[in-house]
Design an enzyme around this catalytic site. Structure first.
Site, PDB file in Angstrom:
ATOM      1  CB  SER A 114      -1.060  -0.130   1.003  1.00 17.04           C
ATOM      2  OG  SER A 114      -0.108  -0.038   2.351  1.00 17.04           O
ATOM      3  CE  LYS A 136      -2.981   2.086   4.958  1.00 14.43           C
ATOM      4  NZ  LYS A 136      -2.755   1.301   3.700  1.00 14.43           N
TER       5      LYS A 136
END
Length: 254
Positions: free
Chosen positions: A61, A139
């Site tokens: 991701s 993230k």
């Protein structure tokens, strides 16, 4: 008159004999070894608890910034746990955080703490020799408390914060182009969402493969992450050798 050679005969030993010293030396060795191990564990616990911690990137991701995929040499990263004790995460920071709600972790911890094995792994995690018993994610911070974030494909400008389009050089457009019909949002439309005070809107750099804040807007935090769940700021990639280096912050709002 007694013979002097008979007096205290049992106390006479050849010079250099270790008959009485050997047990004492063995005890001294094990005592010193225990002290050394205790000091190492104490330093490790202090470091892992207050200063830094190592993690393995679990997924793709965050590519191309961080590499993680099945069958590859996943990046091992080190986070700075001290920096957010004296300040707040900023837009562009890459952070590791604990799943703030069941929407992120699908419920439960990654392993059971029941039984001797579970408790042993929990103890090892205190010293950094096993991963913490929680779902950890990595993230990038996109928006902070009080800011409004949104993206509408029809506007064809990408993600906006407080009405201004972001500049995101860390997003690999070639990588995203492999997904047909990704659109300018590189995923579903969302927002406008105002980030609660003390919380953060986070997204993966590999937008088309990142189940980030966009996909959790129905939870109690509206997809955002409270500061209390942020474990630290990613500073370095320490493995594999070919990937060793720093991980910088690039403010997309500037």
């Amino acid at each position: 008159m007694s013979d002097d050679n008979d007096d205290n005969d049992s106390d006479v030993r050849p010079w250099g004999s270790k008959k009485d010293d050997e047990p004492q030396e063995k005890r001294s060795f094990w005592r010193e070894l225990a002290i050394i191990i205790g000091i190492v564990l104490l330093i490790s616990w202090v470091g892992q608890t207050f200063l830094f911690r190592q993690y393995v990137v679990p997924s793709e991701s965050m590519e191309s910034t961080l590499i993680g995929c099945a069958g590859c040499s996943n990046d091992r990263i080190v986070i700075d746990k001290l920096v957010y004790r004296f300040g707040d995460p900023k837009p562009g920071d890459v952070v590791v955080f604990k799943a703030p709600s069941e929407s992120w972790d699908s419920g439960g911890a990654p392993r059971s703490s029941e039984g001797l094995r579970g408790k042993f792994l929990d103890v090892l995690s205190w010293f950094g020799y096993a991963p913490p018993n929680e779902y950890s994610l990595v993230k990038r911070v996109i928006a902070t408390g009080g800011q409004t974030v949104e993206c509408r494909a029809a506007e064809n400008v990408g993600i906006k914060v407080d009405g201004k389009a972001l500049r995101e050089p860390y997003v690999n457009r070639e990588l995203q182009s492999r997904v047909p019909d990704a659109g300018p949002c590189l995923g579903p439309d969302f927002g406008p969402i105002t980030v609660p005070a003390g919380n953060y809107w986070v997204m993966g750099d590999n937008r088309t493969y990142s189940a980030d804040s966009r996909f959790h807007t129905e939870d109690e935090f509206h997809g955002t992450v409270p500061k209390s769940d942020i474990r630290g700021k990613v500073r370095f990639v320490i493995w594999p050798i070919s990937r060793i280096g720093g991980v910088g912050s690039e403010n997309p709002q500037q």
